[in-house]
Design a protein around this motif. Structure first.
Motif, short mmCIF file in Angstrom:
data_model
loop_
_atom_site.label_atom_id
_atom_site.label_comp_id
_atom_site.label_asym_id
_atom_site.label_seq_id
_atom_site.Cartn_x
_atom_site.Cartn_y
_atom_site.Cartn_z
N VAL A 183 -12.04 2.93 -5.36
CA VAL A 183 -11.08 1.84 -5.28
C VAL A 183 -9.95 1.48 -6.28
N PRO A 184 -10.61 1.67 -7.64
CA PRO A 184 -9.52 1.36 -8.55
C PRO A 184 -8.29 2.49 -8.63
N ASP A 185 -8.39 3.49 -7.95
CA ASP A 185 -7.24 4.51 -8.06
C ASP A 185 -6.50 3.89 -7.09
N SER A 186 -6.79 3.13 -5.92
CA SER A 186 -5.69 2.66 -5.18
C SER A 186 -5.35 1.46 -5.65
N SER A 187 -5.94 0.48 -6.13
CA SER A 187 -5.65 -0.64 -6.61
C SER A 187 -4.48 -0.40 -7.83
N ASN A 188 -4.79 0.55 -8.72
CA ASN A 188 -3.97 0.78 -9.82
C ASN A 188 -2.51 1.11 -9.26
N LEU A 189 -2.59 2.23 -8.18
CA LEU A 189 -1.46 2.73 -7.67
C LEU A 189 -0.66 1.50 -7.41
N ALA A 192 -4.78 2.50 1.58
CA ALA A 192 -6.00 1.77 2.13
C ALA A 192 -7.26 2.54 1.50
N ALA A 193 -8.39 1.61 1.20
CA ALA A 193 -9.68 2.25 0.82
C ALA A 193 -10.60 1.13 1.25
N ASP A 195 10.24 9.93 1.88
CA ASP A 195 11.15 8.47 2.11
C ASP A 195 10.00 7.59 2.10
N PHE A 196 8.51 7.90 2.26
CA PHE A 196 7.36 6.75 2.46
C PHE A 196 6.40 7.75 1.87
N VAL A 197 5.35 7.02 1.49
CA VAL A 197 3.97 7.91 1.13
C VAL A 197 2.76 6.84 1.35
N ALA A 198 1.74 7.60 1.88
CA ALA A 198 0.56 6.79 2.13
C ALA A 198 -0.67 7.49 1.54
N PRO A 199 -1.12 7.20 0.44
CA PRO A 199 -2.44 7.90 0.00
C PRO A 199 -3.52 6.88 0.55
N ILE A 200 -4.40 7.71 1.23
CA ILE A 200 -5.62 6.58 1.63
C ILE A 200 -6.87 7.23 0.61
N TYR A 201 -7.36 6.12 0.08
CA TYR A 201 -8.54 6.62 -0.69
C TYR A 201 -8.45 7.74 -1.75
N PRO A 202 -7.30 7.73 -2.29
CA PRO A 202 -7.04 8.76 -3.39
C PRO A 202 -7.68 8.87 -4.47
N TYR A 203 -8.03 10.17 -4.94
CA TYR A 203 -8.56 10.34 -6.27
C TYR A 203 -7.59 10.76 -7.42
N MET A 204 -7.02 9.94 -8.29
CA MET A 204 -6.15 10.06 -9.23
C MET A 204 -6.55 10.60 -10.50
N GLY A 205 -7.70 10.91 -10.72
CA GLY A 205 -8.06 11.45 -12.00
C GLY A 205 -7.76 13.03 -12.26
N ALA A 206 -7.30 13.60 -11.14
CA ALA A 206 -6.80 14.88 -11.19
C ALA A 206 -5.45 15.16 -11.68
N VAL A 207 -4.84 14.38 -11.74
CA VAL A 207 -3.27 14.31 -12.12
C VAL A 207 -3.01 13.62 -13.31
N LYS A 208 -2.06 14.06 -14.15
CA LYS A 208 -1.48 13.56 -15.30
C LYS A 208 -0.80 12.08 -14.85
N LYS A 209 -0.83 11.27 -15.83
CA LYS A 209 0.14 9.80 -15.47
C LYS A 209 1.57 10.28 -15.93
#
Length: 298
Positions: A239-245, A229-230, A202-216
């Motif tokens: 930081v780009p992973d958070s801003s891109n999300l 947050a990052a 119902d809500f999600v909070a990725p904190i300084y996540p790394y998104m290179g490990a998952v397919k878009k």
């Protein structure tokens, strides 16, 4: 050395959080491990190199429950995914300490141990050895590729389990969220993309996540609100992973909030540094309140 700097940002004071946990639940999120991934005994130990308690070799995912006092319970639940590059879990800094903060404010918190890459005696040394100096996440990607889908499956299973047992935990089935840090943020963010009806957070909070490990994949039509947050001086340059999300969520017409701090480094978690990042969780609490998920503090 950059590698030592990254390790330094994992520092924290050790706290005895397990005594406050009410229950440990084994999750059935699929086979204990893929056939190509060997299993080794789960281990929790104090890492001298990181000066913190860590968990390694998780092959059986579990949820550890931190329930609030009945008089303060507000019906919201949060599943917490500690980080550690899919090699280790920073179990206190990004798990138990977060759970305690939330449960003190009426939230039923669950610390998720998701499946990890099997390691030797010192999982921290294995992780830092793979990352190299300076850190190169591309070196890590090949090592963690087999286990990332398993960890995401554990995150989805955790949401589904809490929802199917909402009455037992005293939580509202439409007030169940997931948050994570670094690799745990990868898990939380992937859950926000890959859910089915019964495992939708119902809500999600990725904190300084790394998104290179998952397919878009496309943002779901009913994607949940997101908090991010990052720190701009993140040594892993995430930081780009958070801003891109954030931008992806906004482009899809979904609710999102992003905090990027000038300093704080990677892995700030619940550690006090006398920096604005020390208050990130207060901002998360504010956001939960705006979402109608957290009772006002007295």
């Amino acid at each position: 050395m950059i590698l030592r700097t990254v390790a330094a940002f994992w520092l924290l004071s050790v706290v005895a959080g397990v005594a406050d946990a009410q229950d440990v639940i084994r999750l059935g999120s699929g086979p204990p491990t893929a056939s190509a991934i060997p299993t080794r005994p789960e281990k929790e130990y104090f890492s001298k190199s990181l000066n913190t308690e860590v968990v390694t070799n998780v092959s059986q995912p579990t949820l550890t429950v931190y329930a609030p006092a009945p008089s303060t319970a507000n019906g919201t639940a949060v599943i917490i995914c500690p980080g550690g590059g899919f090699y280790i879990l920073g179990i206190n800094l990004e798990g138990v300490d977060v759970a305690k903060w939330l449960s003190a404010r009426g939230v039923t918190a669950f610390v998720l141990k998701y499946r990890l890459v099997p390691t030797g005696e010192d999982g921290v040394a294995d992780l830092l050895g793979v990352l190299g100096d300076p850190p190169d996440l591309r070196k890590l990607d090949g090592k963690i590729a087999p286990v990332v889908p398993l960890a995401v499956a554990d995150g989805l299973a955790a949401v589904g389990y809490v929802r199917s047992h909402a009455d037992e935990f005293g939580v509202a089935p439409d007030h169940i969220g997931i948050m994570g840090f670094s690799a745990g943020g990868t898990v939380a963010a992937a859950v926000a993309f890959q859910y089915r009806a019964e495992t939708r957070p119902d809500f999600v909070a990725p904190i300084y996540p790394y998104m290179g490990a998952v397919k878009k994949v496309p943002v779901p039509n009913d994607a949940p609100p997101m908090f991010l947050a990052a720190a701009a001086d993140d040594q892993l340059r995430l930081v780009p992973d958070s801003s891109n999300l954030f931008e992806t969520w906004l482009a899809a017409g979904k609710s999102a909030e992003l905090h990027i701090y000038a300093k704080g480094g990677h892995g700030f978690g619940m550690r006090e540094q006398k920096l604005p990042t020390d208050q990130w969780i207060e901002r998360f609490g504010d956001w939960l309140g705006v979402q109608g998920l957290l009772n006002p503090r007295p």
